[in-house]
Scaffold this motif. Structure first.
Motif, PDB file in Angstrom:
ATOM      1  N   LYS A   1       0.851  -1.208   0.000  1.00 13.16           N
ATOM      2  CA  LYS A   1       0.000   0.000   0.000  1.00 13.16           C
ATOM      3  C   LYS A   1       0.879   1.248   0.000  1.00 13.16           C
ATOM      4  O   LYS A   1       1.687   1.428  -0.892  1.00 13.16           O
ATOM      5  N   ASN A   2       0.743   2.062   1.068  1.00 13.07           N
ATOM      6  CA  ASN A   2       1.495   3.325   1.067  1.00 13.07           C
ATOM      7  C   ASN A   2       2.787   3.228   1.878  1.00 13.07           C
ATOM      8  O   ASN A   2       3.448   4.232   2.132  1.00 13.07           O
ATOM      9  N   THR A   3       3.130   2.025   2.324  1.00 13.37           N
ATOM     10  CA  THR A   3       4.335   1.865   3.151  1.00 13.37           C
ATOM     11  C   THR A   3       5.401   1.066   2.405  1.00 13.37           C
ATOM     12  O   THR A   3       5.105   0.011   1.837  1.00 13.37           O
ATOM     13  N   ALA A   4       6.622   1.577   2.443  1.00 11.20           N
ATOM     14  CA  ALA A   4       7.740   0.859   1.813  1.00 11.20           C
ATOM     15  C   ALA A   4       8.794   0.541   2.862  1.00 11.20           C
ATOM     16  O   ALA A   4       9.057   1.360   3.762  1.00 11.20           O
ATOM     17  N   VAL A   5       9.334  -0.659   2.772  1.00  8.88           N
ATOM     18  CA  VAL A   5      10.443  -1.037   3.654  1.00  8.88           C
ATOM     19  C   VAL A   5      11.683  -1.193   2.794  1.00  8.88           C
ATOM     20  O   VAL A   5      11.723  -2.003   1.869  1.00  8.88           O
ATOM     21  N   LEU A   6      12.668  -0.374   3.107  1.00  6.11           N
ATOM     22  CA  LEU A   6      13.927  -0.408   2.359  1.00  6.11           C
ATOM     23  C   LEU A   6      14.960  -1.104   3.244  1.00  6.11           C
ATOM     24  O   LEU A   6      15.254  -0.629   4.339  1.00  6.11           O
ATOM     25  N   LYS A   7      15.451  -2.230   2.749  1.00  8.29           N
ATOM     26  CA  LYS A   7      16.366  -3.012   3.578  1.00  8.29           C
ATOM     27  C   LYS A   7      17.776  -2.962   2.982  1.00  8.29           C
ATOM     28  O   LYS A   7      17.989  -3.386   1.844  1.00  8.29           O
TER      29      LYS A   7
ATOM     30  N   ASP B   1       4.100   6.948   0.986  1.00  9.93           N
ATOM     31  CA  ASP B   1       4.378   8.158   1.765  1.00  9.93           C
ATOM     32  C   ASP B   1       4.946   7.820   3.156  1.00  9.93           C
ATOM     33  O   ASP B   1       5.132   8.681   3.992  1.00  9.93           O
ATOM     34  N   LYS B   2       5.168   6.512   3.375  1.00  2.00           N
ATOM     35  CA  LYS B   2       5.813   6.085   4.628  1.00  2.00           C
ATOM     36  C   LYS B   2       6.972   5.164   4.269  1.00  2.00           C
ATOM     37  O   LYS B   2       6.764   4.095   3.708  1.00  2.00           O
ATOM     38  N   LEU B   3       8.169   5.616   4.602  1.00  2.00           N
ATOM     39  CA  LEU B   3       9.353   4.799   4.293  1.00  2.00           C
ATOM     40  C   LEU B   3      10.010   4.354   5.595  1.00  2.00           C
ATOM     41  O   LEU B   3      10.263   5.174   6.483  1.00  2.00           O
ATOM     42  N   ILE B   4      10.265   3.065   5.670  1.00  3.15           N
ATOM     43  CA  ILE B   4      10.977   2.523   6.844  1.00  3.15           C
ATOM     44  C   ILE B   4      12.297   1.945   6.339  1.00  3.15           C
ATOM     45  O   ILE B   4      12.300   1.126   5.408  1.00  3.15           O
ATOM     46  N   ILE B   5      13.383   2.386   6.938  1.00  2.00           N
ATOM     47  CA  ILE B   5      14.673   1.813   6.539  1.00  2.00           C
ATOM     48  C   ILE B   5      15.053   0.750   7.560  1.00  2.00           C
ATOM     49  O   ILE B   5      15.228   1.047   8.750  1.00  2.00           O
ATOM     50  N   ASP B   6      15.154  -0.468   7.081  1.00  2.00           N
ATOM     51  CA  ASP B   6      15.471  -1.611   7.940  1.00  2.00           C
ATOM     52  C   ASP B   6      16.999  -1.771   7.984  1.00  2.00           C
ATOM     53  O   ASP B   6      17.634  -2.080   6.969  1.00  2.00           O
ATOM     54  N   LEU B   7      17.567  -1.542   9.173  1.00  2.00           N
ATOM     55  CA  LEU B   7      19.032  -1.614   9.309  1.00  2.00           C
ATOM     56  C   LEU B   7      19.481  -2.886  10.025  1.00  2.00           C
ATOM     57  O   LEU B   7      20.614  -2.964  10.499  1.00  2.00           O
TER      58      LEU B   7
ATOM     59  N   GLY C   1       5.940  12.976   2.981  1.00  2.00           N
ATOM     60  CA  GLY C   1       5.839  11.676   3.636  1.00  2.00           C
ATOM     61  C   GLY C   1       6.732  11.625   4.870  1.00  2.00           C
ATOM     62  O   GLY C   1       7.247  12.646   5.324  1.00  2.00           O
ATOM     63  N   SER C   2       6.908  10.420   5.415  1.00  2.00           N
ATOM     64  CA  SER C   2       7.722  10.295   6.634  1.00  2.00           C
ATOM     65  C   SER C   2       8.765   9.187   6.480  1.00  2.00           C
ATOM     66  O   SER C   2       8.639   8.302   5.632  1.00  2.00           O
ATOM     67  N   LEU C   3       9.782   9.281   7.324  1.00  2.00           N
ATOM     68  CA  LEU C   3      10.852   8.275   7.325  1.00  2.00           C
ATOM     69  C   LEU C   3      11.046   7.763   8.749  1.00  2.00           C
ATOM     70  O   LEU C   3      11.006   8.541   9.707  1.00  2.00           O
ATOM     71  N   ALA C   4      11.245   6.460   8.874  1.00  2.00           N
ATOM     72  CA  ALA C   4      11.562   5.873  10.184  1.00  2.00           C
ATOM     73  C   ALA C   4      12.686   4.854   9.998  1.00  2.00           C
ATOM     74  O   ALA C   4      12.896   4.350   8.893  1.00  2.00           O
ATOM     75  N   ILE C   5      13.386   4.599  11.089  1.00  2.00           N
ATOM     76  CA  ILE C   5      14.479   3.625  11.068  1.00  2.00           C
ATOM     77  C   ILE C   5      14.076   2.436  11.931  1.00  2.00           C
ATOM     78  O   ILE C   5      13.526   2.622  13.022  1.00  2.00           O
ATOM     79  N   ALA C   6      14.387   1.230  11.448  1.00  2.00           N
ATOM     80  CA  ALA C   6      14.055   0.043  12.236  1.00  2.00           C
ATOM     81  C   ALA C   6      15.295  -0.830  12.464  1.00  2.00           C
ATOM     82  O   ALA C   6      16.151  -0.942  11.590  1.00  2.00           O
ATOM     83  N   GLU C   7      15.366  -1.392  13.659  1.00  2.31           N
ATOM     84  CA  GLU C   7      16.374  -2.391  14.054  1.00  2.31           C
ATOM     85  C   GLU C   7      17.841  -1.996  13.838  1.00  2.31           C
ATOM     86  O   GLU C   7      18.621  -2.783  13.289  1.00  2.31           O
ATOM     87  N   PRO C   8      18.227  -0.813  14.269  1.00  2.00           N
ATOM     88  CA  PRO C   8      19.660  -0.519  14.179  1.00  2.00           C
ATOM     89  C   PRO C   8      20.387  -1.282  15.291  1.00  2.00           C
ATOM     90  O   PRO C   8      19.800  -1.529  16.356  1.00  2.00           O
TER      91      PRO C   8
END
Lengths: 115, 445
Positions: A12-18, A46-52, A78-85
């Protein structure tokens, strides 16, 4: 080689960039351009999550990639968030106060639910 | 019947021979063609290889040029307040990095007697290419511009305002949004004995070492300067630390502190070194850390610049003398008097130290600055002359000991303390300065 170190999943509107591997001066520019290129075609995101979770280390150029993607998403309203650093990267975010502008989550699940 | 069969076999054999001969002919032709193609490909490959090598050479030459520009930008010497010792160390990354540092006296014009202040700054820009050199030039230019256009002599300097000025200028230039600048700017105020600073972007702290206190970590993090973040006017506040006598500050960009060797990070080892050897004056502590760091890294050069500064405000009696051919005789008496105060200590090396100083005063052809410190623990002499090298002096006194030689001890047994003896004269030299140190007590650590 580069494609293997970057993966984009969209729902949908969320992307996970790994990212997979170090994000450093040697590969930072290519990763940034590749990520933006892939996101350009996904205008609904419009929601990007960068999986670290698979990134052991980020140097200042790596931090530059995250800031550049932060601006990219902001331009898109949109927004950006970071996951699992890992602890080391988490420390970088804390000390440089980047957590004040980019939310950091301990798990991808939490980031997806909160974001 | 037999004859017919024989004829048939002969015919078949002749046909087979003809077929094989034809096949061999075509194979040979094909082989020759392939050989020719291989030769062409190989020539093409050689051409491409030559082109790649030429491009590599070209990049290397350009990076080398940029590296030279970067090196030339670094200050020849740092301003050193009269009652301080300041030492710096810079080792560029394999090609070029983006570290820079400087200390200069702030010009307050006619108000100078009321404002004895120094600007101290260091920064690290992202990347290690020609771009980072250009960014370094930009940051330096911004600081220079601030003092030309925004600051009037006698006016209070706010490091927060200076930081904001650089940030705003940076935003106007519209640098790419993946570039960033980590910056530390401080004003060392000799009237107030304080260091006021603003900073952003650094992951690791700076360290304050005071005599009776434990190692103090001073966080210099905060958000870096970046067009992705925009101008951050209220984000970087000004903070102040006391700079009393007997205090040393250790400042570094991230390159030194985040260097790893196996699973170890130098950051942890450095803390131990600072705690153990905080009695060492700035030039000697710098030498020790440099040796210890290269023992730690071994052959691994690292991919980032290594930059650190040691600023030391010692306790004790200090003299600062400016010698020329005209006043050398008069000042000589003053220096001898200073050294002779220590004759009660019956130090075995005092005579040699006297000979070293006297050898520099005789036949003085150019200006010589002498700074000397005498306290309960040690006696230090610093000689500064931009025209003569120190090699012949070091060669004339082979009994002198460099702390960098102590790295042999470290390499053999990293756990063992380095012992400093009162039977030795230690020296540390840079381009235009040489320092001599005598310890009055054994094993100060």
């Amino acid at each position: 080689m580069l494609e293997e170190s970057l993966e984009l999943l969209v729902e949908k509107n969320t992307a996970v960039l790994k990212f997979d591997g170090e994000v450093i001066f040697d590969n930072s520019n290519q990763l940034k351009e590749e990520a933006k290129e892939r996101l350009k075609g996904k205008t609904e995101v419009d929601k990007l999550i960068i999986d670290l979770s698979k990134v052991p280390y980020l140097d200042s150029s790596g931090v530059g990639v995250l800031l550049s993607l932060f601006k990219f998403m902001r331009t898109r309203e949109g927004s950006l968030a970071i996951a699992e650093p890992n602890a080391k990267i988490r420390r970088v975010f804390d000390v440089t106060k980047m957590t004040e502008i980019i939310p950091v989550y301990m798990s991808l699940e939490e980031a997806v639910n909160q974001n | 019947m037999n004859q017919s069969l024989l004829l048939l076999i002969l015919f078949l054999l002749a046909a087979l021979i003809l077929y094989l001969a034809a096949k061999l002919y075509f194979l040979k032709k094909e082989f020759k063609w392939l050989e020719l193609e291989q030769e062409n490909n190989s020539q093409l490959l050689n051409k491409k290889e030559l082109k790649i090598k030429e491009l590599e050479r070209n990049i290397k030459v350009k990076l080398e040029k940029a590296r030279n520009i970067h090196q030339r930008m670094l200050p020849d010497r740092l301003a050193e307040p009269a009652d301080y010792f300041i030492s710096d160390y810079y080792q560029p990354a394999e090609y070029i990095g983006g570290d820079y540092y400087n200390i200069f006296k702030i010009d307050h014009g006619a108000m100078d007697p009321f404002f004895d202040q120094y600007l101290l700054y260091f920064f690290d820009v992202s990347g290690h290419g020609i771009d980072s050199t250009l960014l370094s030039i930009f940051v330096n230019d911004s600081i220079e511009n601030y003092f030309k256009l925004r600051h009037s002599p006698g006016e209070k300097i706010s490091t927060r305002e200076l930081m904001n000025y650089i940030d705003q200028r940076y935003q106007k230039e519209d640098f790419p949004d993946d570039y960033l600048v980590c910056l530390f700017i401080a004003v060392l105020d000799r009237k107030k004995n304080t260091l006021s600073y603003s900073s952003g972007g650094f992951q690791y702290p700076i360290y304050k070492l005071a005599n009776q206190e434990s190692l103090e970590e001073i966080n210099i993090g905060g958000l870096p300067i970046s067009t992705a973040l925009g101008a951050l006017k209220d984000s970087r506040q000004e903070k102040t630390v006391d700079f009393k006598k007997n205090t040393t500050l250790f400042l570094s960009t991230d390159g030194l502190l985040e260097q790893s060797s196996g699973s170890e990070i130098y950051f942890q080892q450095l803390q131990q070194i600072l705690k153990k050897y905080k009695f060492l004056p700035a030039p000697f502590l710098k030498d020790l850390i440099r040796s210890d760091f290269y023992n730690f890294t071994g052959d691994n050069q690292g991919s980032d610049d290594i930059t650190f500064l040691v600023i030391d405000r010692p306790q004790g009696e200090l003299i600062n003398l400016h010698l020329s051919r005209e006043n050398a005789e008069g000042k000589k008496l003053e220096i001898m008097e200073f050294i002779n105060q220590n004759s009660w200590s019956n130090h075995s090396q005092l005579g040699t130290l006297k000979d070293i100083i006297l050898s520099q005063l005789e036949n003085l052809n150019s200006e010589l600055k002498i700074k000397a410190l005498n306290n309960q623990q040690l006696l230090i002499f610093s000689l500064e002359n931009s025209e003569v090298g120190w090699e012949s002096l070091i060669n004339n006194f082979p009994e002198l000991t460099s702390i960098t030689e102590k790295d042999l001890n470290l390499a053999h047994n990293q756990l063992e303390d380095i012992l400093f003896s009162r039977e030795e004269i230690y020296f540390s030299s840079s381009k235009d300065r040489i320092y001599f140190m005598l310890l009055k007590k054994e094993n100060l650590n």
